[in-house]
Design an enzyme around this catalytic site. Structure first.
Site, PDB file in Angstrom:
ATOM      1  N   ASP A  41      41.195  36.051  40.865  1.00 10.82           N
ATOM      2  CA  ASP A  41      40.434  36.955  40.017  1.00 10.82           C
ATOM      3  C   ASP A  41      39.947  36.232  38.758  1.00 10.82           C
ATOM      4  OD1 ASP A  41      40.765  39.241  41.649  1.00 10.82           O
ATOM      5  OD2 ASP A  41      42.764  39.575  40.817  1.00 10.82           O
ATOM      6  N   LYS A  42      38.881  36.755  38.169  1.00  8.84           N
ATOM      7  CA  LYS A  42      38.276  36.122  36.996  1.00  8.84           C
ATOM      8  C   LYS A  42      39.279  35.952  35.859  1.00  8.84           C
ATOM      9  CE  LYS A  42      34.317  36.600  33.861  1.00  8.84           C
ATOM     10  NZ  LYS A  42      33.165  37.459  33.489  1.00  8.84           N
TER      11      LYS A  42
END
Length: 278
Positions: A41-42
């Site tokens: 995930d970012k």
């Protein structure tokens, strides 16, 4: 190894997508395929396995590996994305005691069904779940089987639980954090996540060469093939009867050698499948 076949490990930084983190590598290897095994995930950081050139054909091998993470779970508020980038959708004034957390964590060990986050890249009715969620559409996420092999407390202070966990492919740590909070009769979300391991690889392996990384998987034997069958090998299929010798027939993949020279990588089974040349 040829320039069109290589494997490397990288440490993704927080605040960038897994896709964009590959830009420098793609620029350096312009014209060659570049891919990775296991999206982060970012907001997360940590270990990513990157494939360059024909090594991308090994993606299914590495994508099946389990992973180890260190996460920080903040109790008292749940976001729609289950991470710090989302909007708060649920709050609770109840913050559990350490003794309560210690009691329930062992109940998460083993195989179980886990419901993935609504904001995920999984496909639902042919569309990405997060895209549908952003449009306000009702999305029903189907539980799927995962396995958690370890779940340990690192620290607990100020309503924030720092933990480490080893999990199977397909496990969402955001969902695990949500479920831990629910089990404690409260709510919560991840505020930080770092991937420490992918299969046999650790952050300390960053910078090691391709052959070292392949050998560390312990999935490869060395097979000597009949040089007369080179054309058939290149075409992707080869009967196992043309294997002259195999250092370990129980291993599913192999380094292919022809005339005692490294040639490529194959997958063993009822029929031998040649995956890629070096």
């Amino acid at each position: 190894m040829g320039s069109d076949f290589s494997l490397l490990l990288m440490d993704k930084k927080e605040g960038v997508t897994s896709f964009s983190s590959l830009y420098p590598i793609k620029k350096e290897h312009k014209g060659e395929k570049v891919g990775h095994a296991g999206t982060l995930d970012k907001f997360a950081s940590g270990l990513m396995v990157v494939f360059i050139g024909t090594a991308t054909r090994l993606n299914p091998v590495f994508s099946s590996f389990g992973k180890k993470y260190r996460g920080r779970l903040k109790f008292g508020a749940e976001t729609d994305t289950l991470d710090p980038e989302g909007n708060i959708v649920k709050e609770s004034s109840y913050i559990p005691m350490l003794e309560e957390i210690e009691k329930i964590l062992p109940t998460f060990i083993g195989k179980q069904l886990q419901t993935p986050p609504l904001y995920s890249a999984l496909h639902v009715d042919g569309k990405r779940a997060y895209q549908m969620a952003r449009k306000g559409l009702d999305v029903e996420m189907q539980p799927r089987e995962i396995e958690i092999s370890s779940l340990d407390i690192v620290s607990y202070e100020g309503g924030i639980l720092e933990f480490e966990s080893k999990v199977s492919k397909g496990t969402y740590i955001r969902s695990l954090a949500r479920d831990i909070a629910y089990r404690l009769n409260t709510c919560g979300h991840l505020v930080a996540l770092r991937r420490l391991e992918v299969g046999p690889f650790t952050l300390e392996d960053i910078g090691k060469d391709t052959m070292f990384l392949l050998e560390k998987t312990n999935l490869f034997s060395t097979v000597e093939m009949d040089a007369r069958q080179k054309k058939n090998i290149d075409n992707g299929a080869q009967l196992s009867s043309h294997i002259i010798s195999d250092t370990d027939s129980n291993k599913p993949y192999c380094f292919v050698s022809i005339d005692n020279k490294p040639y490529g990588i194959g997958e063993k089974g009822e029929k031998f499948k040649f995956l890629t040349r070096f």
